[in-house]
Design an enzyme around this catalytic site. Structure first.
Site, PDB file in Angstrom:
ATOM      1  N   PRO A 149      20.169 -12.507  -1.494  1.00 36.55           N
ATOM      2  CG  PRO A 149      18.501 -11.047  -0.711  1.00 36.55           C
ATOM      3  CD  PRO A 149      19.146 -11.570  -1.983  1.00 36.55           C
ATOM      4  CD1 TRP A 150      20.958 -14.281   4.775  1.00 38.80           C
ATOM      5  CD2 TRP A 150      18.882 -13.920   5.543  1.00 38.80           C
ATOM      6  NE1 TRP A 150      21.038 -13.366   5.810  1.00 38.80           N
ATOM      7  CE2 TRP A 150      19.787 -13.132   6.300  1.00 38.80           C
ATOM      8  CE3 TRP A 150      17.530 -13.857   5.863  1.00 38.80           C
ATOM      9  CZ2 TRP A 150      19.369 -12.295   7.336  1.00 38.80           C
ATOM     10  CZ3 TRP A 150      17.102 -13.016   6.895  1.00 38.80           C
ATOM     11  CH2 TRP A 150      18.022 -12.249   7.617  1.00 38.80           C
ATOM     12  CE  LYS A 174      27.705 -15.607  -2.443  1.00 42.13           C
ATOM     13  NZ  LYS A 174      26.931 -16.339  -1.377  1.00 42.13           N
ATOM     14  N   PRO A 175      23.681 -17.620  -4.757  1.00 45.40           N
ATOM     15  CG  PRO A 175      22.743 -19.724  -4.361  1.00 45.40           C
ATOM     16  CD  PRO A 175      23.716 -18.996  -5.253  1.00 45.40           C
ATOM     17  CB  SER A 176      21.866 -16.291   0.899  1.00 39.59           C
ATOM     18  OG  SER A 176      22.223 -16.433   2.256  1.00 39.59           O
ATOM     19  CB  SER A 226      24.619  -6.076   4.641  1.00 40.84           C
ATOM     20  OG  SER A 226      25.920  -6.436   4.192  1.00 40.84           O
ATOM     21  CD  GLU A 247      17.196  -3.756  -2.178  1.00 41.02           C
ATOM     22  OE1 GLU A 247      17.507  -3.134  -1.126  1.00 41.02           O
ATOM     23  OE2 GLU A 247      16.574  -4.818  -2.170  1.00 41.02           O
ATOM     24  CB  CYS A 281      15.184  -4.086   2.198  1.00 41.53           C
ATOM     25  SG  CYS A 281      14.476  -4.554   0.605  1.00 41.53           S
ATOM     26  CD  GLU A 377      17.903  -3.387   6.679  1.00 44.61           C
ATOM     27  OE1 GLU A 377      16.917  -3.458   5.932  1.00 44.61           O
ATOM     28  OE2 GLU A 377      19.075  -3.545   6.273  1.00 44.61           O
TER      29      GLU A 377
END
Length: 473
Positions: A149-150, A174-176, A226, A247, A281, A377
């Site tokens: 995620p970012w 794969k990054p964000s 998400s 996660e 999170c 969230e």
């Protein structure tokens, strides 16, 4: 303008795909680079490289894998400032925070995984049936796909890479789409340490991630993201009968009893709720406080929030930076602006300035349990405060959401602490603290927060398979 490249076989290579994404600074709102939307051909190249490398890497000894991880930890420490500056351009985070909380802590976590690679646990070899001897082999899976995620781009990459590599797998990550550059900076050090193809990075959007997860050569798909993205990964993995590790965020309750040290709780909860702009999170997002001390605690929390401010990446006096991207920034503002009439914004609630994605530390009261601001969230600098009447009411409110990642209880009563550590339906329960993590302990959740664990020896187990070998004697 620079167009970023994928990292395959220890080389930076241009994507086959011609489509690109604009990377936008959360501080200036200007486009700072272009990133490719990798397609199936790019993913095939990366997975093929990882599959070829696995033939050798999967047979390396734990000490060889540990040596590589230790060297990467050293490189990350040596170049921490450069990595932090690279990341903050895309995330809006404070440079000092990235340097201390992602680079330094990440190096320590890599060193943990290096050590854990050499301490494999399992049943002892023995004769469990007369005339036969049994032993257990713990083996790597093969090529694993990972999506990060970012909110903490570097740290989440390390949480994924560390256990997968320690277990002997090869990786395509794969990054964000909004924050790939610190991962690519890490690739520069990887190229000097790891054999070709062991670690590969492909850039892109959700479609790229979906293609990667669905690739037939991938044995496990792991994502931090998400709930919607996690469900998509889980469904794809299920259709292809591969493992998944999900996660997916949280909505952490913070239960405060009247006997708690309210001043210390307010200070800690403000920090745990607004850290990284609430883009965490495990953030202390839902305060549930005993009625008799509700107003007193609220005043203490408001006083703490007034002392917290956000600022530019190089602002050494700021506590948090900009929110990551325009879409998310507008979503957080829309939650605040769209609150029901019975809700009250008692602190903050507004955008700061007219440039950059900055929002004030915000506290909301008056919400009902079924309101969306309690149930969903927000992932921003927003803390809600609810009263509770007794322990049963507190548990009902704390557990009354679909998430199950992190929680905390604040009390000086041992029996209460023990009851809540047992009955809070969350993967982590902190007692008289909130948000500290350590490499030796697992990080994972229940319910819509997903399944599987990052960190700890349990995460290495996620990336391995068990084989029983029985021999007639």
């Amino acid at each position: 303008m620079q167009t970023l490249k994928n990292f395959i076989n220890n080389q930076f290579v241009a994507a086959h795909a011609s489509e690109t994404l604009e990377l936008v600074s959360p501080v200036s709102e200007e486009t700072i680079a272009l990133s490719p939307i990798s397609n199936r051909a790019d993913i095939d190249d990366a997975v093929d490289a990882a599959a070829a490398a696995f033939k050798t890497w999967g047979k390396t000894t734990p000490s060889e894998r540990a040596r590589c991880l230790l060297k990467l930890a050293d490189a990350l420490e040596e170049h921490a400032r450069e990595v932090a500056e690279t990341q903050s351009k895309e995330t809006g985070q404070l440079i000092a925070m990235v340097e201390s909380e992602e680079c330094a802590v990440g190096a320590d976590q890599l060193r943990f995984f290096a050590g854990a690679a050499r301490v494999v646990q399992g049943l002892a070899q023995g004769e469990y049936m007369e005339g036969f001897s049994s032993s257990i082999r713990r083996e790597p899976l093969g090529v694993v796909a990972q999506v990060t995620p970012w909110n903490y781009p570097l740290m989440m990459a390390l949480w994924k890479l560390g256990p997968a590599l320690a277990a002997g797998n090869t990786v395509v990550l794969k990054p964000s789409d909004t924050t790939p550059s610190s991962t690519l900076k890490l690739a520069e050090y990887i190229a000097e340490i790891f054999p070709e193809g062991v670690i590969n990075f492909v850039l892109g959007d959700a479609s790229t991630g979906a293609e990667l997860v669905a690739h037939p050569e991938v044995k496990l798909a792991a994502i931090t993201g998400s709930v919607g993205a996690g469900r998509a990964v889980g469904e794809s993995a299920g259709r292809n009968l591969k493992l998944s590790h999900l996660e997916l965020g949280g909505k952490a309750p913070v239960v405060i009893f009247s006997d708690a040290d309210l001043e210390a709780a307010a200070e800690n909860i403000a920090q745990a709720g607004f850290f990284n702009g609430g883009q965490d999170c495990t953030a202390a997002t839902r305060v549930i406080v005993e009625e008799s001390v509700h107003d007193k605690f609220l005043d203490l929390l408001k006083a703490q929030a007034k002392e917290i401010r956000c600022g530019a990446p190089d602002d050494e006096d700021a506590f948090y930076g900009a929110l990551n991207n325009r879409k998310h920034f507008e979503k957080v503002l829309s939650v605040i602006e769209g609150l029901p009439q019975h809700a009250n914004v008692v602190q903050g609630g507004k955008r700061i300035g007219d440039k950059g994605f900055y929002i004030e530390p915000t506290i909301i009261t008056g919400l009902k349990q079924d309101d969306s601001a309690i149930q969903e969230e927000i992932f921003g600098p927003v803390i809600t405060v609810q009263p509770f009447s007794d322990a049963d009411d507190a548990l009902a409110k704390a557990n009354g959401v679909d998430y199950g990642l992190a929680s905390s209880v604040w009390t000086t009563d041992h029996a209460t602490a023990q009851r809540f550590s047992r009955e809070l339906d969350f993967g982590c329960v902190w007692i008289n603290c909130h948000i500290p993590l350590t490499a030796e302990m697992p990080h994972g959740g229940f319910k819509d927060s997903g399944h599987g664990n990052d960190l700890s020896i349990y995460s290495i187990e996620e990336y391995s398979r068990i084989k029983h070998v029985m021999t007639a004697i």
